[in-house]
Write an enzyme that holds these catalytic residues in place. Sequence first.
Site, PDB file in Angstrom:
ATOM      1  N   LYS A 160      -0.906   0.441  -5.826  1.00  0.00           N
ATOM      2  CA  LYS A 160      -0.849  -1.024  -5.900  1.00  0.00           C
ATOM      3  C   LYS A 160      -2.047  -1.567  -6.663  1.00  0.00           C
ATOM      4  O   LYS A 160      -1.919  -2.447  -7.521  1.00  0.00           O
ATOM      5  CB  LYS A 160      -0.814  -1.632  -4.496  1.00  0.00           C
ATOM      6  CG  LYS A 160      -0.569  -3.137  -4.504  1.00  0.00           C
ATOM      7  CD  LYS A 160      -0.953  -3.797  -3.194  1.00  0.00           C
ATOM      8  CE  LYS A 160      -2.448  -4.014  -3.119  1.00  0.00           C
ATOM      9  NZ  LYS A 160      -2.866  -4.813  -1.943  1.00  0.00           N
ATOM     10  N   ASP A 178       2.911  -5.464  -2.636  1.00  0.00           N
ATOM     11  CA  ASP A 178       2.110  -5.666  -1.433  1.00  0.00           C
ATOM     12  C   ASP A 178       3.067  -6.012  -0.294  1.00  0.00           C
ATOM     13  O   ASP A 178       4.287  -5.903  -0.425  1.00  0.00           O
ATOM     14  CB  ASP A 178       1.056  -6.756  -1.653  1.00  0.00           C
ATOM     15  CG  ASP A 178       1.671  -8.145  -1.812  1.00  0.00           C
ATOM     16  OD1 ASP A 178       2.920  -8.259  -1.912  1.00  0.00           O
ATOM     17  OD2 ASP A 178       0.904  -9.130  -1.829  1.00  0.00           O
TER      18      ASP A 178
END
Length: 250
Positions: A160, A178
């Site tokens: 991420k 997320d």
Amino acid sequence: MPKITRPTKSKAAKASIAKKSRKPVAARPKASRGGQKTKPWTPAEVREAFERFRKANPEPKGELEHLNPYTLLVAVVLSAQATDAGVNRATRALFPIADTPQKMLALGEEKLRDYIKTVGLYRTKAKNVIALSEKLIREFGGEVPRTREEIESLPGAGRKTANVVLNMAFGERTMAVDTHVFRVGNRTGLAPGKTPLEVELGLERVIPAEFMLHAHHWLILHGRYTCLARQPRCAVCLINDLCRWPEKTI
């Protein structure tokens, strides 16, 4: 001596006794977020959704404050299990004096902890920031690398983090998943998946290329301010007519 015979229970009686003595069986769990079977979105519906997002917010911006690719990298590492607002409060004083790996090392881990002590897991994060700064200097000439694999090799940086940095710092069409994007992808049925990676790859498959530069920001902001975890604001949702969630509050 007469033979004694014992009365036998009928099959029905045996079944009744067995039923009474059987332990209750727990109900089967509902399908997980990634296991819900919903009608897939059509390409036309996906395009319509992102046309609406673009019309409402043509140039969405990430909410983590930063000065350059290095400070963005540090901010994203600090944001794990923390809010962007909380990270911003800590870095507003930090980044003006430590906006390069060299300056961060000069500041040192102990002083860094003082700046970020309001951020969750700050001790571990301080170690990671110092370690990634050392690695940037040692292996990358003090510059943030421009590939996912190289960014993921840095302490405290995962997929991420790499996707956010590649997108925001270098304009790559990556999809950072997320908690908000994961929820939106699953709840709407746009890209169901059991893991962030499944959702990421699913979104990349269905979102037209022309929207990919800003797609993860639109989805993050949608999850943060509209498609809330506990009380989604379906009445004001831009895509409530397209959403597949069966519990829409409208």
